[in-house]
Enzyme design. Sequence first.
Site, PDB file in Angstrom:
ATOM      1  N   ASP A 132       1.061  -1.273  -0.016  1.00 25.28           N
ATOM      2  CA  ASP A 132      -0.184  -0.045   0.144  1.00 25.28           C
ATOM      3  C   ASP A 132       0.946   1.188   0.134  1.00 25.28           C
ATOM      4  OD1 ASP A 132      -2.276  -1.224   0.059  1.00 25.28           O
ATOM      5  OD2 ASP A 132      -2.517  -1.095   2.312  1.00 25.28           O
ATOM      6  N   ARG A 182      -0.838  -0.736  -8.809  1.00 31.03           N
ATOM      7  CA  ARG A 182      -2.304  -0.227  -8.687  1.00 31.03           C
ATOM      8  C   ARG A 182      -2.401   1.042  -8.596  1.00 31.03           C
ATOM      9  NH1 ARG A 182      -3.632  -1.169  -2.576  1.00 31.03           N
ATOM     10  NH2 ARG A 182      -3.995  -3.411  -3.032  1.00 31.03           N
TER      11      ARG A 182
HETATM   12  P1  FDA Z   1     -14.079   9.017  -5.690  1.00 25.01           P
HETATM   13  O1  FDA Z   1     -13.738   9.254  -4.234  1.00 25.01           O
HETATM   14  O2  FDA Z   1     -14.133  10.119  -6.561  1.00 25.01           O
HETATM   15  O3  FDA Z   1     -15.318   8.171  -5.565  1.00 25.01           O
HETATM   16  C1  FDA Z   1     -16.124   7.933  -6.822  1.00 25.01           C
HETATM   17  C2  FDA Z   1     -17.703   7.182  -6.236  1.00 25.01           C
HETATM   18  O4  FDA Z   1     -17.235   6.072  -5.834  1.00 25.01           O
HETATM   19  C3  FDA Z   1     -18.406   8.038  -5.248  1.00 25.01           C
HETATM   20  O5  FDA Z   1     -19.016   8.858  -6.107  1.00 25.01           O
HETATM   21  C4  FDA Z   1     -18.961   7.015  -4.653  1.00 25.01           C
HETATM   22  O6  FDA Z   1     -20.228   6.844  -5.369  1.00 25.01           O
HETATM   23  C5  FDA Z   1     -18.067   5.896  -4.535  1.00 25.01           C
HETATM   24  N1  FDA Z   1     -17.338   5.862  -3.471  1.00 25.01           N
HETATM   25  C6  FDA Z   1     -16.168   6.290  -3.380  1.00 25.01           C
HETATM   26  N2  FDA Z   1     -15.463   5.972  -2.066  1.00 25.01           N
HETATM   27  C7  FDA Z   1     -16.621   5.786  -1.169  1.00 25.01           C
HETATM   28  C8  FDA Z   1     -16.740   5.335   0.083  1.00 25.01           C
HETATM   29  N3  FDA Z   1     -15.951   5.476   0.920  1.00 25.01           N
HETATM   30  N4  FDA Z   1     -18.062   5.038   0.546  1.00 25.01           N
HETATM   31  C9  FDA Z   1     -19.021   4.973  -0.227  1.00 25.01           C
HETATM   32  N5  FDA Z   1     -18.816   5.264  -1.747  1.00 25.01           N
HETATM   33  C10 FDA Z   1     -17.778   5.619  -1.860  1.00 25.01           C
HETATM   34  N6  FDA Z   1      -5.488   5.302  -1.404  1.00 25.01           N
HETATM   35  C11 FDA Z   1      -3.786   5.303  -0.889  1.00 25.01           C
HETATM   36  O7  FDA Z   1      -3.691   6.416  -0.539  1.00 25.01           O
HETATM   37  N7  FDA Z   1      -3.189   4.548  -0.751  1.00 25.01           N
HETATM   38  C12 FDA Z   1      -3.639   2.961  -0.838  1.00 25.01           C
HETATM   39  O8  FDA Z   1      -2.577   2.312  -0.772  1.00 25.01           O
HETATM   40  C13 FDA Z   1      -4.838   2.849  -1.441  1.00 25.01           C
HETATM   41  N8  FDA Z   1      -5.181   1.761  -1.917  1.00 25.01           N
HETATM   42  C14 FDA Z   1      -6.506   1.358  -2.516  1.00 25.01           C
HETATM   43  C15 FDA Z   1      -6.616   0.137  -2.765  1.00 25.01           C
HETATM   44  C16 FDA Z   1      -8.213  -0.054  -3.368  1.00 25.01           C
HETATM   45  C17 FDA Z   1      -8.453  -1.620  -4.003  1.00 25.01           C
HETATM   46  C18 FDA Z   1      -8.870   1.026  -3.842  1.00 25.01           C
HETATM   47  C19 FDA Z   1      -9.994   0.795  -4.444  1.00 25.01           C
HETATM   48  C20 FDA Z   1      -8.493   2.131  -3.160  1.00 25.01           C
HETATM   49  C21 FDA Z   1      -7.344   2.223  -2.547  1.00 25.01           C
HETATM   50  N9  FDA Z   1      -7.038   3.551  -1.835  1.00 25.01           N
HETATM   51  C22 FDA Z   1      -5.789   3.786  -1.630  1.00 25.01           C
HETATM   52  C23 FDA Z   1      -8.131   4.820  -1.821  1.00 25.01           C
HETATM   53  C24 FDA Z   1      -8.008   5.755  -2.806  1.00 25.01           C
HETATM   54  O9  FDA Z   1      -7.034   6.377  -2.974  1.00 25.01           O
HETATM   55  C25 FDA Z   1      -9.396   6.389  -3.035  1.00 25.01           C
HETATM   56  O10 FDA Z   1      -9.348   7.356  -1.784  1.00 25.01           O
HETATM   57  C26 FDA Z   1     -10.537   5.886  -3.030  1.00 25.01           C
HETATM   58  O11 FDA Z   1     -10.517   4.679  -3.730  1.00 25.01           O
HETATM   59  C27 FDA Z   1     -11.623   6.824  -3.347  1.00 25.01           C
HETATM   60  O12 FDA Z   1     -11.475   7.341  -4.709  1.00 25.01           O
HETATM   61  P2  FDA Z   1     -12.328   6.764  -6.000  1.00 25.01           P
HETATM   62  O13 FDA Z   1     -11.226   6.349  -7.295  1.00 25.01           O
HETATM   63  O14 FDA Z   1     -13.103   5.698  -5.931  1.00 25.01           O
HETATM   64  O15 FDA Z   1     -12.986   8.196  -6.571  1.00 25.01           O
END
Ligand code: FDA
Length: 306
Positions: A132, A182
């Site tokens: 991570d 990732r």
């Molecule tokens: P965004 O936050 O814009 O969300 C898009 C849509 O997804 C939202 O409108 C909502 O519908 C839905 N959604 C997103 N988050 C939600 C929540 N918490 N609850 C409910 N709905 C939600 N970060 C990091 O800094 N280091 C890391 O190692 C990782 N590792 C990691 C692994 C995996 C498999 C994932 C999916 C994510 C991470 N992250 C991470 C977190 C990442 O950086 C980010 O904060 C989240 O994925 C939210 O960003 P989105 O790309 O989903 O977009």
Amino acid sequence: MLRSAILAAARSDRVERLVETAPVSRAIVRRFIAGEHAADALERTRELAAEGLAVTIDYLGEDTANPQQAEATRDEYVKLLDALHSAELTPDAEISVKLSALGQAFDEKLGFANARAICAKAAEAGTTVTLDMEDHTTTDSTLEMLARLRAEFPTTGAVLQAYLRRTEADCRELAGEGSRVRLCKGAYNEPESVAYQSRLDVDKSYVRCLNVLMSGDGYPMVATHDPRLIAIGEDRAKWFDRSADEFEFQMLYGVRPEEQRRLARLGYTVRVYLPYGTQWYPYMMRRLAERPANVGFLARALRSKS
Ligand code: FDA
């Protein structure tokens, strides 16, 4: 603003005590976290695998403060990997590791030794490890450790955060053959000097990074719940002639579960990030910060205890 306030609260001991003991916390914890024990993670992994989903398991913990705690975390991962192997859940289940939980912050040598022991056990269990990525002060150290681990365990994966200005260049460095990356937006409170601040700029950076990874020779892991970026991920995979086993989507346990299943039904590999353990507070606060609609929960938790 709200996001920054929640991420700041994530570092407050007082708020942590209030939230951890609030009755309303249970429901939200259950939604995002497999449970407290490895057995819970195994059970959820079986359920997800039965639905055609791959898994990456995270034993919750970060900012480890002493060697004993770091070694206990290493031992928990080693036990978990044995259990996954015995249950024949590898290689579909892999693990995600935070180097800060292994001692990186106070003793890089120890952090590396612990990470190495985990990678060796994962190789024995026939599965992979992804490191991570935490806040930007750890990026160089994490990427250096990644390079050393990959020399011995080439499938060790990295996480790159699109909100950091440096990440497009890091993607170029890591887009080579055998490299598993990732790509996520990034979940920490970062200053403007190192990170894009607006959603639009972060999304634009995500697409630029995705282009680099998809056009490269590595294995991109598209970690997002954002419908627009998922569609762009599908589009780029087609554009660069990647078949379904040459990249994957990743999402967090409890976030957009129907979308996870929809993509799996289309034939894509979808990996669910599944955390377990008792130290769920910072992880859960980052999930709340991502979604303003979840903030009502926090307000209720604080009201019920103050
Ligand atoms: P965004 O936050 O814009 O969300 C898009 C849509 O997804 C939202 O409108 C909502 O519908 C839905 N959604 C997103 N988050 C939600 C929540 N918490 N609850 C409910 N709905 C939600 N970060 C990091 O800094 N280091 C890391 O190692 C990782 N590792 C990691 C692994 C995996 C498999 C994932 C999916 C994510 C991470 N992250 C991470 C977190 C990442 O950086 C980010 O904060 C989240 O994925 C939210 O960003 P989105 O790309 O989903 O977009």
